[in-house]
Design a protein around this motif. Structure first.
Motif, PDB file in Angstrom:
ATOM      1  N   LEU A 128     -16.755  -5.119 -30.915  1.00 43.94           N
ATOM      2  CA  LEU A 128     -16.161  -5.267 -29.588  1.00 43.94           C
ATOM      3  C   LEU A 128     -16.835  -6.386 -28.804  1.00 43.94           C
ATOM      4  O   LEU A 128     -16.176  -7.130 -28.064  1.00 43.94           O
ATOM      5  N   GLN A 129     -18.127  -6.486 -28.976  1.00 42.76           N
ATOM      6  CA  GLN A 129     -18.856  -7.563 -28.299  1.00 42.76           C
ATOM      7  C   GLN A 129     -18.384  -8.932 -28.789  1.00 42.76           C
ATOM      8  O   GLN A 129     -18.244  -9.874 -28.000  1.00 42.76           O
ATOM      9  N   VAL A 145     -17.910  -7.489 -22.035  1.00 42.11           N
ATOM     10  CA  VAL A 145     -18.123  -6.254 -22.797  1.00 42.11           C
ATOM     11  C   VAL A 145     -17.652  -5.051 -21.995  1.00 42.11           C
ATOM     12  O   VAL A 145     -16.999  -4.137 -22.519  1.00 42.11           O
ATOM     13  N   GLN A 146     -17.955  -5.022 -20.704  1.00 44.97           N
ATOM     14  CA  GLN A 146     -17.518  -3.918 -19.852  1.00 44.97           C
ATOM     15  C   GLN A 146     -16.001  -3.833 -19.776  1.00 44.97           C
ATOM     16  O   GLN A 146     -15.418  -2.744 -19.829  1.00 44.97           O
ATOM     17  N   GLU A 147     -15.351  -4.980 -19.679  1.00 45.78           N
ATOM     18  CA  GLU A 147     -13.900  -5.009 -19.578  1.00 45.78           C
ATOM     19  C   GLU A 147     -13.227  -4.522 -20.864  1.00 45.78           C
ATOM     20  O   GLU A 147     -12.240  -3.776 -20.824  1.00 45.78           O
ATOM     21  N   ILE A 148     -13.777  -4.940 -21.993  1.00 48.00           N
ATOM     22  CA  ILE A 148     -13.172  -4.516 -23.254  1.00 48.00           C
ATOM     23  C   ILE A 148     -13.429  -3.034 -23.522  1.00 48.00           C
ATOM     24  O   ILE A 148     -12.611  -2.350 -24.141  1.00 48.00           O
ATOM     25  N   HIS A 149     -14.551  -2.515 -23.027  1.00 49.61           N
ATOM     26  CA  HIS A 149     -14.823  -1.081 -23.132  1.00 49.61           C
ATOM     27  C   HIS A 149     -13.821  -0.289 -22.297  1.00 49.61           C
ATOM     28  O   HIS A 149     -13.364   0.788 -22.703  1.00 49.61           O
ATOM     29  N   LYS A 150     -13.467  -0.829 -21.131  1.00 51.90           N
ATOM     30  CA  LYS A 150     -12.508  -0.139 -20.251  1.00 51.90           C
ATOM     31  C   LYS A 150     -11.132  -0.024 -20.907  1.00 51.90           C
ATOM     32  O   LYS A 150     -10.396   0.925 -20.650  1.00 51.90           O
ATOM     33  N   LEU A 151     -10.793  -1.014 -21.731  1.00 54.28           N
ATOM     34  CA  LEU A 151      -9.506  -0.968 -22.420  1.00 54.28           C
ATOM     35  C   LEU A 151      -9.435   0.187 -23.419  1.00 54.28           C
ATOM     36  O   LEU A 151      -8.350   0.681 -23.724  1.00 54.28           O
TER      37      LEU A 151
END
Length: 231
Positions: A128-129, A145-151
């Protein structure tokens, strides 16, 4: 005499030292207090473990849901490439512009081991990173990284609905009983309902009338009518 006194004094010092080293006997403990203390200790440990697990629960829960999707033998600890691609698609990590299915496959091959076919949760975060740098180019590494985790957090696999039958002119023509000919036509009544056995076999007509006679069953009515007129 001095030697006797010295030995006596030495013995008394030894006895006093031994008595000082002895641990005083414990008072009988209260069983209720011990149970309460154990319960409090267990509760504090469980709450601490829950707090630690809760830090990754949203992301890890999504990982496990996708990891076991379509595989009854999966444990949720490792994810196959097929499920990884589905996660990226269902969670809109793939946007078709910055991140494509090819990018997803390349990252998976890069992160997993050479002889392995799956990735662990830690490798999943690494993947993901890698994708976050392409997906959110206008943000810093940490924000990406935070944005892709939110997805992904809290998401589950999208299950496709039942495939609906597609009506087409060809299918409609083949299923229209009004256009059937020959023996196929005899198997259905005018409304299109099947006749069952009568439509498949030639049943013997035991009524006594000639086949195709249209006035069957009218003789009795005619006879009774003529008798009524004679009276």
């Amino acid at each position: 005499m001095p030697s006797v006194e010295n030995s006596t004094m030495a013995d008394s010092k030894t006895k006093s030292a031994k008595s000082a080293n002895k641990t005083p006997p414990k008072s009988p403990a209260d069983p209720a207090k011990e149970k309460a203390a154990k319960r409090l200790s267990c509760e504090s440990n469980s709450s601490l473990e829950g707090a630690v697990a809760g830090e990754l629960s949203a992301l890890e829960e999504a990982f496990r849901k996708f990891a076991i999707h379509g595989d009854t033998r999966a444990t949720g600890k490792e994810m196959h490439g097929k499920n990884w691609s589905k996660l990226c698609k269902d969670c809109h990590v793939i946007d078709g512009k910055n991140v494509t299915i090819t990018d997803v496959d390349i990252v998976f091959s890069k992160i997993k081991g050479k002889s392995s076919r799956t990735i662990t949760f830690e490798q999943f975060k690494e993947a993901l990173q890698e994708l976050s740098k392409k997906r959110f180019k206008d943000k810093s590494d940490e924000e990406a990284v935070q944005e892709i985790h939110k997805l992904i957090e809290g998401k589950a696999p999208i299950i496709s609905g039942v495939t609906k039958a597609i009506s087409s002119p060809t299918v409609s023509r083949l299923t229209d009983t009004t256009k059937f000919t020959g023996s196929h036509k005899e198997r259905f009544d005018p409304s299109g309902k099947g006749k069952g056995k009568a439509g498949r076999e030639d049943l013997v007509d035991a009524s006594g009338y000639v086949s195709g006679y249209k006035h069957a069953g009218t003789y009795d009515h005619k006879v009774q009518g003529s008798k009524f007129l004679a009276l």
